[in-house]
Scaffold this motif. Sequence first.
Motif, PDB file in Angstrom:
ATOM      1  N   SER A  45       0.840  -1.201   0.000  1.00 34.26           N
ATOM      2  CA  SER A  45       0.000   0.000   0.000  1.00 34.26           C
ATOM      3  C   SER A  45       0.874   1.249   0.000  1.00 34.26           C
ATOM      4  O   SER A  45       0.564   2.243  -0.668  1.00 34.26           O
ATOM      5  N   ALA A  46       1.986   1.215   0.737  1.00 34.79           N
ATOM      6  CA  ALA A  46       2.910   2.348   0.758  1.00 34.79           C
ATOM      7  C   ALA A  46       3.483   2.603  -0.631  1.00 34.79           C
ATOM      8  O   ALA A  46       3.586   3.752  -1.071  1.00 34.79           O
ATOM      9  N   ALA A  47       3.845   1.529  -1.342  1.00 31.34           N
ATOM     10  CA  ALA A  47       4.403   1.673  -2.688  1.00 31.34           C
ATOM     11  C   ALA A  47       3.370   2.270  -3.645  1.00 31.34           C
ATOM     12  O   ALA A  47       3.700   3.125  -4.476  1.00 31.34           O
ATOM     13  N   ILE A  48       2.121   1.840  -3.535  1.00 24.72           N
ATOM     14  CA  ILE A  48       1.056   2.374  -4.379  1.00 24.72           C
ATOM     15  C   ILE A  48       0.876   3.863  -4.111  1.00 24.72           C
ATOM     16  O   ILE A  48       0.796   4.689  -5.030  1.00 24.72           O
ATOM     17  N   MET A  49       0.830   4.234  -2.840  1.00 28.92           N
ATOM     18  CA  MET A  49       0.615   5.638  -2.476  1.00 28.92           C
ATOM     19  C   MET A  49       1.755   6.526  -2.962  1.00 28.92           C
ATOM     20  O   MET A  49       1.528   7.609  -3.504  1.00 28.92           O
ATOM     21  N   VAL A  50       2.990   6.066  -2.771  1.00 28.01           N
ATOM     22  CA  VAL A  50       4.138   6.863  -3.203  1.00 28.01           C
ATOM     23  C   VAL A  50       4.133   7.047  -4.717  1.00 28.01           C
ATOM     24  O   VAL A  50       4.383   8.147  -5.222  1.00 28.01           O
ATOM     25  N   ALA A  51       3.828   5.984  -5.459  1.00 29.27           N
ATOM     26  CA  ALA A  51       3.812   6.071  -6.919  1.00 29.27           C
ATOM     27  C   ALA A  51       2.810   7.107  -7.399  1.00 29.27           C
ATOM     28  O   ALA A  51       3.110   7.932  -8.283  1.00 29.27           O
ATOM     29  N   VAL A  52       1.619   7.103  -6.825  1.00 32.45           N
ATOM     30  CA  VAL A  52       0.577   8.053  -7.251  1.00 32.45           C
ATOM     31  C   VAL A  52       0.913   9.469  -6.783  1.00 32.45           C
ATOM     32  O   VAL A  52       0.791  10.437  -7.541  1.00 32.45           O
ATOM     33  N   LEU A  53       1.353   9.606  -5.545  1.00 31.29           N
ATOM     34  CA  LEU A  53       1.661  10.934  -5.010  1.00 31.29           C
ATOM     35  C   LEU A  53       2.802  11.606  -5.765  1.00 31.29           C
ATOM     36  O   LEU A  53       2.738  12.805  -6.072  1.00 31.29           O
ATOM     37  N   VAL A  54       3.837  10.841  -6.078  1.00 28.20           N
ATOM     38  CA  VAL A  54       4.981  11.417  -6.792  1.00 28.20           C
ATOM     39  C   VAL A  54       4.575  11.853  -8.200  1.00 28.20           C
ATOM     40  O   VAL A  54       5.008  12.896  -8.686  1.00 28.20           O
ATOM     41  N   ALA A  55       3.719  11.052  -8.851  1.00 25.77           N
ATOM     42  CA  ALA A  55       3.239  11.430 -10.179  1.00 25.77           C
ATOM     43  C   ALA A  55       2.434  12.726 -10.118  1.00 25.77           C
ATOM     44  O   ALA A  55       2.548  13.581 -11.009  1.00 25.77           O
ATOM     45  N   LEU A  56       1.640  12.904  -9.074  1.00 24.71           N
ATOM     46  CA  LEU A  56       0.888  14.148  -8.902  1.00 24.71           C
ATOM     47  C   LEU A  56       1.821  15.327  -8.621  1.00 24.71           C
ATOM     48  O   LEU A  56       1.634  16.429  -9.142  1.00 24.71           O
ATOM     49  N   MET A  57       2.832  15.084  -7.792  1.00 27.04           N
ATOM     50  CA  MET A  57       3.804  16.143  -7.487  1.00 27.04           C
ATOM     51  C   MET A  57       4.499  16.636  -8.747  1.00 27.04           C
ATOM     52  O   MET A  57       4.802  17.834  -8.892  1.00 27.04           O
ATOM     53  N   ASP A  58       4.759  15.717  -9.684  1.00 27.71           N
ATOM     54  CA  ASP A  58       5.426  16.095 -10.928  1.00 27.71           C
ATOM     55  C   ASP A  58       4.614  17.140 -11.688  1.00 27.71           C
ATOM     56  O   ASP A  58       5.187  18.050 -12.302  1.00 27.71           O
ATOM     57  N   LEU A  59       3.304  17.016 -11.660  1.00 25.51           N
ATOM     58  CA  LEU A  59       2.455  17.982 -12.363  1.00 25.51           C
ATOM     59  C   LEU A  59       2.595  19.378 -11.753  1.00 25.51           C
ATOM     60  O   LEU A  59       2.672  20.379 -12.468  1.00 25.51           O
ATOM     61  N   PHE A  60       2.622  19.435 -10.424  1.00 27.14           N
ATOM     62  CA  PHE A  60       2.809  20.728  -9.758  1.00 27.14           C
ATOM     63  C   PHE A  60       4.216  21.274 -10.011  1.00 27.14           C
ATOM     64  O   PHE A  60       4.419  22.473 -10.188  1.00 27.14           O
ATOM     65  N   ALA A  61       5.212  20.376 -10.013  1.00 25.77           N
ATOM     66  CA  ALA A  61       6.588  20.797 -10.244  1.00 25.77           C
ATOM     67  C   ALA A  61       6.773  21.338 -11.661  1.00 25.77           C
ATOM     68  O   ALA A  61       7.527  22.293 -11.879  1.00 25.77           O
ATOM     69  N   LEU A  62       6.079  20.723 -12.627  1.00 22.91           N
ATOM     70  CA  LEU A  62       6.169  21.206 -14.011  1.00 22.91           C
ATOM     71  C   LEU A  62       5.638  22.627 -14.143  1.00 22.91           C
ATOM     72  O   LEU A  62       6.088  23.391 -15.002  1.00 22.91           O
ATOM     73  N   GLN A  63       4.669  22.987 -13.320  1.00 15.39           N
ATOM     74  CA  GLN A  63       4.159  24.352 -13.341  1.00 15.39           C
ATOM     75  C   GLN A  63       5.176  25.341 -12.783  1.00 15.39           C
ATOM     76  O   GLN A  63       5.206  26.501 -13.182  1.00 15.39           O
ATOM     77  N   SER A  64       6.008  24.863 -11.845  1.00 14.13           N
ATOM     78  CA  SER A  64       7.027  25.727 -11.253  1.00 14.13           C
ATOM     79  C   SER A  64       8.282  25.833 -12.117  1.00 14.13           C
ATOM     80  O   SER A  64       8.995  26.838 -12.075  1.00 14.13           O
ATOM     81  N   PHE A  65       8.554  24.774 -12.897  1.00 18.03           N
ATOM     82  CA  PHE A  65       9.746  24.749 -13.741  1.00 18.03           C
ATOM     83  C   PHE A  65       9.300  24.542 -15.193  1.00 18.03           C
ATOM     84  O   PHE A  65       9.165  23.413 -15.661  1.00 18.03           O
ATOM     85  N   GLY A  66       9.049  25.656 -15.871  1.00 20.72           N
ATOM     86  CA  GLY A  66       8.525  25.613 -17.231  1.00 20.72           C
ATOM     87  C   GLY A  66       9.576  25.273 -18.266  1.00 20.72           C
ATOM     88  O   GLY A  66      10.729  24.944 -17.948  1.00 20.72           O
ATOM     89  N   ARG A  67       9.170  25.383 -19.536  1.00 19.40           N
ATOM     90  CA  ARG A  67      10.032  24.977 -20.646  1.00 19.40           C
ATOM     91  C   ARG A  67      11.379  25.698 -20.659  1.00 19.40           C
ATOM     92  O   ARG A  67      12.386  25.148 -21.104  1.00 19.40           O
ATOM     93  N   SER A  68      11.394  26.924 -20.190  1.00 15.57           N
ATOM     94  CA  SER A  68      12.650  27.687 -20.210  1.00 15.57           C
ATOM     95  C   SER A  68      13.700  27.105 -19.280  1.00 15.57           C
ATOM     96  O   SER A  68      14.884  27.452 -19.377  1.00 15.57           O
ATOM     97  N   THR A  69      13.286  26.237 -18.368  1.00 24.55           N
ATOM     98  CA  THR A  69      14.240  25.632 -17.427  1.00 24.55           C
ATOM     99  C   THR A  69      14.666  24.227 -17.855  1.00 24.55           C
ATOM    100  O   THR A  69      15.387  23.562 -17.114  1.00 24.55           O
ATOM    101  N   TRP A  70      14.233  23.788 -19.018  1.00 23.23           N
ATOM    102  CA  TRP A  70      14.579  22.448 -19.478  1.00 23.23           C
ATOM    103  C   TRP A  70      15.793  22.486 -20.385  1.00 23.23           C
ATOM    104  O   TRP A  70      15.874  23.311 -21.296  1.00 23.23           O
TER     105      TRP A  70
END
Length: 254
Positions: A45-70
């Motif tokens: 259950s911990a592995a499932i939660m971490v996998a989903v939470l990290v994927a969601l965090m990536d979406l928020f992180a992409l908003q903070s680090f846009g294309r100009s930072t890639w």
Amino acid sequence: MLSDPLFYLVGLATTLLIAIGKGAFGGGLAILGIPLLALVTDPLSAAIMVAVLVALMDLFALQSFGRSTWSKPDLIWLLPGLIIGIGVGYLVFRLVDARIVTLIIGLTTLAFTAHWFARGRLAAPGARPVRPALALVAGTAAGFTTFVAHAGGPPVALYLLARGLPKTVLVGTTVVFFTLGNWLKLPPYLALGVERPDALWAVLALTPAAPIGVWLGRIVHERLEQKTLFFWCYLLLGAAALKLTADAAFALLG
């Protein structure tokens, strides 16, 4: 799980910690997620939660680090390597003892990290040229380790840190790389989550900490000087590589 106050205490703190690492360094703290959450729930259950939470965090992180930072010249080689590595990981996991390869990757990363603390941190800053072959190898190694051990950070961090990129470009490129990797791994975990609906409900309960943590991490990122950020990145890299090596070694001995 959801009725246990200790779950919320540990779960929200863990989610916040991982998200801060995502916003500040592009990742590096997700490796702590499963061991910490396993204190208040079962490891699967911990592995499932971490996998989903990290994927969601990536979406928020992409908003903070846009294309100009890639760093697109690096991503051109890293991302195909990631996909290849996940495929190789699947085949090796079925046909060969993946623990041996994981151990080699962990030990190699530890050696390069030790070298940086001994000599590399004294070198003058400045971007090194893109090395396509090395980027492809790093991406492949990261894809492999993220599939077999949920620890794709060390190989790609080793390559990007050696490039000497500006700190925001380093983190933005890392975020893009992990976004693809984490979302590629997500479907199998969601399939497991269907059989464990409590884990998915728990994710909903912990999700509010994700954007807050990424936002706090971005503040930390902005305030850290380049040398200080690199120091912490290498420290996290060494810790992740040490855990990767230890897990593989204990698995082989066991």
